[in-house]
Write an enzyme that holds these catalytic residues in place. Structure first.
Site, short mmCIF file in Angstrom:
data_model
loop_
_atom_site.label_atom_id
_atom_site.label_comp_id
_atom_site.label_asym_id
_atom_site.label_seq_id
_atom_site.Cartn_x
_atom_site.Cartn_y
_atom_site.Cartn_z
N TYR A 166 -10.75 -9.86 -7.08
CA TYR A 166 -9.91 -10.05 -8.26
C TYR A 166 -10.42 -11.17 -9.17
CZ TYR A 166 -6.97 -6.84 -5.79
OH TYR A 166 -6.53 -5.72 -5.13
N HIS A 187 -4.52 -8.71 3.31
CA HIS A 187 -5.95 -8.61 3.55
C HIS A 187 -6.34 -9.40 4.80
CE1 HIS A 187 -7.00 -7.60 -0.93
NE2 HIS A 187 -6.63 -6.54 -0.24
N ARG A 223 -0.88 -1.37 -7.19
CA ARG A 223 -1.06 -2.51 -6.27
C ARG A 223 -2.15 -3.45 -6.78
NH1 ARG A 223 -1.50 -4.33 -0.61
NH2 ARG A 223 -3.70 -4.41 0.00
N LYS A 250 -2.40 -2.51 7.81
CA LYS A 250 -3.57 -1.96 8.51
C LYS A 250 -3.76 -2.64 9.85
CE LYS A 250 -6.35 -0.31 4.61
NZ LYS A 250 -7.65 -0.42 3.91
N ARG A 267 0.85 -1.18 0.00
CA ARG A 267 0.00 0.00 0.00
C ARG A 267 0.90 1.25 0.00
NH1 ARG A 267 -2.19 -3.50 3.98
NH2 ARG A 267 -4.31 -4.21 3.51
N HIS A 281 -2.56 3.02 -5.84
CA HIS A 281 -3.55 1.97 -5.54
C HIS A 281 -3.77 1.09 -6.76
CE1 HIS A 281 -6.42 0.23 -2.88
NE2 HIS A 281 -7.46 0.49 -3.65
#
Length: 269
Positions: free
Chosen positions: A251, A242, A219, A160, A137, A216
């Site tokens: 995806y 994730h 990525r 995150k 990210r 973004h």
């Protein structure tokens, strides 16, 4: 903004830091709260009403803020209520916008190859390679530290919520070494002109210059190209950091341009 409102914002920031929220989240949430306070100027924080919050969100809607920005506002207001008013906390979830389902727009492998062929600056090359070949990210590229690189040619990334993951970087180790040798970074891998962390806008400008897209999207392209190469979703999920597999499953829903590219690659093989 009055001193009392500034004190409320400062207390909110302090509590988020104690709870180990990331600096990007702290910055976004505190700015959201400041925006609300300015809009409700003259109203003490404890007396801000649902109607005022709704009026604020409607004003921001008219200003053209995105669905995701509105969600950041609501997340920040909910957390503020939880941390500041334990006895009578409110929840603003009823103001959440209906989710718009948009697929990520990857760029083609030809665009990737063309973009990288234009990069002469070693710092620009290292930044773009971390986004595309490691799937980081933008915030992770900004915060990556020199000491996070391991002897086995992997990077330990804290994503995150502080989630830790190990990302292979052997494919770009040569160019990273060349960058480090020339720029000699200290704490953070990338620094601005005054020794501070690189800014998000600087990274956007670099990526847009060579690839005509956002960090973004770079990525997203990394993940999409892995999926097209038959990489399993669990592996892609771990590389991207994730939390849930459902997030990675986006995806599997490719747009028509990506499907056409996959057929062209098949025909060329």
């Amino acid at each position: 903004m009055s001193q009392k409102l500034k004190s409320s914002t400062h207390a909110f920031i302090q509590k988020m830091r104690v709870l180990r929220y990331g600096e990007t989240t702290i910055k976004a949430y505190s700015k959201s709260l400041e925006d609300l306070f300015i809009f409700c100027q003259g109203t003490p924080p404890a007396k801000i009403t649902y109607n005022q919050v709704e009026a604020f969100l409607y004003k921001r809607y008219l200003d053209g803020v995105s669905w995701s920005t509105q969600n950041v506002y609501i997340n920040s207001f909910n957390l503020w209520q939880k941390l500041a008013f334990k006895q009578k906390k409110r929840n603003y979830d009823k103001f959440r916008p209906r989710k718009t389902k948009t697929l990520p727009k990857p760029i083609s492998k030809e665009q990737i190859k063309s973009g990288f062929s234009q990069i002469k600056n070693k710092k620009h090359l290292a930044i773009c390679q971390l986004l595309y070949y490691c799937g980081l990210r933008r915030s992770e590229v900004i915060n990556v530290k020199f000491t996070w690189f391991n002897a086995d040619k992997t990077i330990t990334i804290f994503g995150k919520g502080g989630k830790e993951r190990s990302v292979p970087c052997d494919i770009i180790s040569e160019s990273l070494s060349a960058y480090v040798k020339e720029f000699q970074p200290k704490t953070y891998l990338f620094n601005g002109q005054k020794g501070e962390k690189y800014t998000a806008s600087s990274i956007y400008s670099i990526v847009n210059k060579y690839f005509h897209c956002s960090p973004h999207q770079l990525r997203h392209s990394f993940a999409t190209h892995l999926y097209l190469a038959k990489t399993d979703l669990i592996t892609i999920k771990e590389l991207l950091g994730h939390e849930k597999l459902e997030t990675t499953q986006i995806y599997t829903k490719l747009d028509i341009d990506t499907k056409k590219e996959a057929v062209r690659v098949l025909a060329a093989s």
